[in-house]
Design an enzyme around this catalytic site. Structure first.
Site, PDB file in Angstrom:
ATOM      1  N   SER A 125      22.604  35.965  43.438  1.00 58.84           N
ATOM      2  CA  SER A 125      23.257  35.982  44.693  1.00 58.84           C
ATOM      3  C   SER A 125      22.018  35.874  45.797  1.00 58.84           C
ATOM      4  O   SER A 125      21.266  36.754  46.251  1.00 58.84           O
ATOM      5  CB  SER A 125      23.237  37.468  44.813  1.00 58.84           C
ATOM      6  OG  SER A 125      24.291  37.353  45.836  1.00 58.84           O
ATOM      7  N   TYR A 150      24.009  46.923  45.022  1.00 62.52           N
ATOM      8  CA  TYR A 150      24.611  45.602  44.589  1.00 62.52           C
ATOM      9  C   TYR A 150      23.819  44.090  44.851  1.00 62.52           C
ATOM     10  O   TYR A 150      22.826  43.655  43.720  1.00 62.52           O
ATOM     11  CB  TYR A 150      25.819  44.464  45.119  1.00 62.52           C
ATOM     12  CG  TYR A 150      26.081  43.408  44.567  1.00 62.52           C
ATOM     13  CD1 TYR A 150      26.354  43.475  43.403  1.00 62.52           C
ATOM     14  CD2 TYR A 150      25.756  42.387  45.661  1.00 62.52           C
ATOM     15  CE1 TYR A 150      26.565  42.242  43.363  1.00 62.52           C
ATOM     16  CE2 TYR A 150      25.842  41.023  45.033  1.00 62.52           C
ATOM     17  CZ  TYR A 150      26.135  40.277  43.894  1.00 62.52           C
ATOM     18  OH  TYR A 150      26.528  39.699  43.232  1.00 62.52           O
ATOM     19  N   LYS A 154      20.661  42.519  41.751  1.00 63.78           N
ATOM     20  CA  LYS A 154      20.362  41.662  41.389  1.00 63.78           C
ATOM     21  C   LYS A 154      19.138  40.887  41.515  1.00 63.78           C
ATOM     22  O   LYS A 154      18.062  40.592  40.705  1.00 63.78           O
ATOM     23  CB  LYS A 154      21.442  40.706  42.428  1.00 63.78           C
ATOM     24  CG  LYS A 154      22.864  40.304  42.206  1.00 63.78           C
ATOM     25  CD  LYS A 154      22.952  39.898  40.687  1.00 63.78           C
ATOM     26  CE  LYS A 154      24.694  39.255  40.780  1.00 63.78           C
ATOM     27  NZ  LYS A 154      24.633  39.768  39.014  1.00 63.78           N
TER      28      LYS A 154
HETATM   29  C1  WQD Z   1      31.721  35.982  54.636  1.00 68.80           C
HETATM   30  C2  WQD Z   1      32.217  36.742  56.101  1.00 68.80           C
HETATM   31  C3  WQD Z   1      32.751  39.148  57.091  1.00 68.80           C
HETATM   32  C4  WQD Z   1      36.099  40.183  54.983  1.00 68.80           C
HETATM   33  C5  WQD Z   1      29.486  39.007  49.584  1.00 68.80           C
HETATM   34  C6  WQD Z   1      28.066  39.550  49.005  1.00 68.80           C
HETATM   35  C7  WQD Z   1      27.647  38.178  48.122  1.00 68.80           C
HETATM   36  C8  WQD Z   1      28.262  37.986  47.483  1.00 68.80           C
HETATM   37  C9  WQD Z   1      29.887  37.240  48.186  1.00 68.80           C
HETATM   38  C10 WQD Z   1      29.179  38.866  45.530  1.00 68.80           C
HETATM   39  C11 WQD Z   1      31.177  37.750  57.118  1.00 68.80           C
HETATM   40  C12 WQD Z   1      33.637  38.328  56.783  1.00 68.80           C
HETATM   41  C13 WQD Z   1      34.800  39.487  55.004  1.00 68.80           C
HETATM   42  C14 WQD Z   1      37.573  39.895  55.926  1.00 68.80           C
HETATM   43  C15 WQD Z   1      35.973  39.130  57.809  1.00 68.80           C
HETATM   44  N1  WQD Z   1      28.895  39.036  46.275  1.00 68.80           N
HETATM   45  N2  WQD Z   1      34.878  38.737  56.374  1.00 68.80           N
HETATM   46  N3  WQD Z   1      37.095  39.656  57.275  1.00 68.80           N
HETATM   47  O1  WQD Z   1      29.618  39.714  52.281  1.00 68.80           O
HETATM   48  O2  WQD Z   1      29.097  36.656  53.157  1.00 68.80           O
HETATM   49  O3  WQD Z   1      28.710  38.286  50.457  1.00 68.80           O
HETATM   50  O4  WQD Z   1      29.988  38.384  48.529  1.00 68.80           O
HETATM   51  O5  WQD Z   1      30.451  38.699  43.965  1.00 68.80           O
HETATM   52  O6  WQD Z   1      26.874  38.711  47.116  1.00 68.80           O
HETATM   53  O7  WQD Z   1      27.102  40.437  49.605  1.00 68.80           O
HETATM   54  O8  WQD Z   1      31.330  37.991  51.987  1.00 68.80           O
HETATM   55  O9  WQD Z   1      33.437  36.989  52.146  1.00 68.80           O
HETATM   56  O10 WQD Z   1      32.864  39.089  52.522  1.00 68.80           O
HETATM   57  O11 WQD Z   1      32.824  37.982  53.497  1.00 68.80           O
HETATM   58  O12 WQD Z   1      35.703  38.777  58.924  1.00 68.80           O
HETATM   59  O13 WQD Z   1      38.263  40.743  55.602  1.00 68.80           O
HETATM   60  O14 WQD Z   1      33.544  36.697  56.828  1.00 68.80           O
HETATM   61  O15 WQD Z   1      32.360  40.061  58.008  1.00 68.80           O
HETATM   62  O16 WQD Z   1      31.415  37.176  58.021  1.00 68.80           O
HETATM   63  P1  WQD Z   1      29.402  37.669  52.031  1.00 68.80           P
HETATM   64  P2  WQD Z   1      32.740  38.198  52.240  1.00 68.80           P
END
Ligand code: WQD
Length: 337
Positions: A125, A150, A154
């Site tokens: 990841s 998490y 990885k």
């Molecule tokens: C993306 C952006 C949030 C939700 C994580 C894990 C990664 C992978 C994918 C696996 C960020 C913003 C999010 C919401 C928002 N893991 N956001 N409102 O954190 O980049 O990655 O998921 O399974 O290893 O770390 O992904 O989709 O949570 O967030 O504003 O309701 O969207 O702050 O900028 P992230 P995400």
């Protein structure tokens, strides 16, 4: 043709990879403990491809379960998607994350050795990059200073696999660092099924679009980015799945360990995603600006050039495609109850 074991193959990334592998003529066996997926996914894979992969409801950390599977097939490779993946849950229950994610990998490595299978593709990841340097992240960027357990599992597994490959000249390991998988198969038959409240942006947007939730929280609008919201490298799940097929081809012809990013190389903000979703699908996504989410970085996107160089792979689909395909999956699910 080669025979491949997909551990965690009923999940989001595993099921799409099964479809692409079968499409390329690989023989696929799926093992999944169904802790975060449903056996009906196997029917859907069969519906899309016309081929039904053999399926075992099995836990990759359970030696007995896995011995039965290894004993019954001569696998050319294992693709290891079998891990827990909720960042939030890993903070509240870290022990289960270390236990599950590391145990499954060790059990698989032991059985691969015992049964003479020498190739593994592993789901790593972009979370391993943490906050230690700035995007774009190339594979040589500092890693390991992860913001949550998490990501640390990885990173630890990457080290385990690298050590294992260094000790065994027969072994071939490709560790794929995924950026932000999104979208669904264009048929609308398979996609992501978040358990409980979704953590990931696209999963949440889908629930707002379908009226299950009132408004999309935007976690922070004061980041040093063009519109103040977080920037990520969203990659279409089909592109990601195809990346596995190319990684597997590479692993068939090389030994040793490689770490490879799978991303598009382009960053989009949270508001870009919301606006694109609205435009492509003609639906309204009401949103509210909320506090920053602890552990989030401002900007994360890949340098994807190594995958291009090593595998001849690059992402082809756009954010428009991700929004469109995710929405048709969501609507189809609703219709099917
Ligand atoms: C993306 C952006 C949030 C939700 C994580 C894990 C990664 C992978 C994918 C696996 C960020 C913003 C999010 C919401 C928002 N893991 N956001 N409102 O954190 O980049 O990655 O998921 O399974 O290893 O770390 O992904 O989709 O949570 O967030 O504003 O309701 O969207 O702050 O900028 P992230 P995400």
């Amino acid at each position: 043709m080669s025979m491949v074991l997909l551990v965690g193959g009923a999940g989001f990334i595993g099921s799409h990879t099964a479809v692409e592998l079968i499409g390329q003529g690989y023989e696929v066996v799926v093992a999944d403990n169904l802790s975060n997926s449903d056996a009906s996914v196997i029917d859907r894979i069969a519906e899309i491809t016309g081929v039904r992969p053999e399926f075992y409801c099995a836990d990759a950390a359970d030696r007995g379960d896995m011995e039965e599977i290894f004993g019954a097939h001569a696998f050319d490779a294992v693709i290891h998607f079998g891990g827990k993946k909720s960042v939030n849950e890993s903070v509240s229950d870290p022990i289960s994350y270390y236990r599950n994610n590391i145990d499954t990998t060790l059990t698989l490595l032991e059985l691969m050795k015992e049964y003479g299978c020498s190739r593994m593709i592993f789901s790593s990841s972009a979370a391993v990059y943490g906050d230690a340097s700035d995007a774009p992240y190339s594979e040589t960027a500092p890693a390991g200073e992860c913001a949550n357990p998490y990501g640390r599992t990885k990173y630890m597994i990457e080290q385990i696999l690298t050590d294992a490959a260094a000790a065994d000249p027969e072994l071939s390991v490709v560790m794929l660092r995924y950026f932000n998988p999104a979208g669904a198969h264009e048929s609308g038959l398979i996609g992501e099924r978040p358990a409980g409240e979704p953590n990931n942006l696209m999963s949440y947007v889908l629930q707002v679009a379908s009226g299950e939730r009132e408004a999309q929280p935007v976690f922070g609008d004061d980041y040093p980015t063009p519109d103040g919201t977080g920037v990520r490298d969203y990659i279409h799940i089909t592109d990601l799945a195809k990346g596995h097929v190319t990684a597997l081809r590479y692993a068939m012809e090389h030994t040793g360990a490689e770490i490879v990013n799978l991303g598009t190389g382009t960053g989009y903000s949270v508001l870009d995603v919301i606006k694109t979703f609205e435009r492509v699908n003609g639906v309204k996504i009401p949103y509210v600006i909320a506090e920053r989410r602890p552990g989030d970085v401002a900007v994360s996107y890949s340098d994807p050039s190594k995958a291009q160089r090593l595998f001849g792979w690059r992402a082809e689909k756009t954010l428009d495609d991700m929004c469109r395909d995710a929405w048709s999956w969501q609507q189809k699910q609703k219709k099917d109850g």
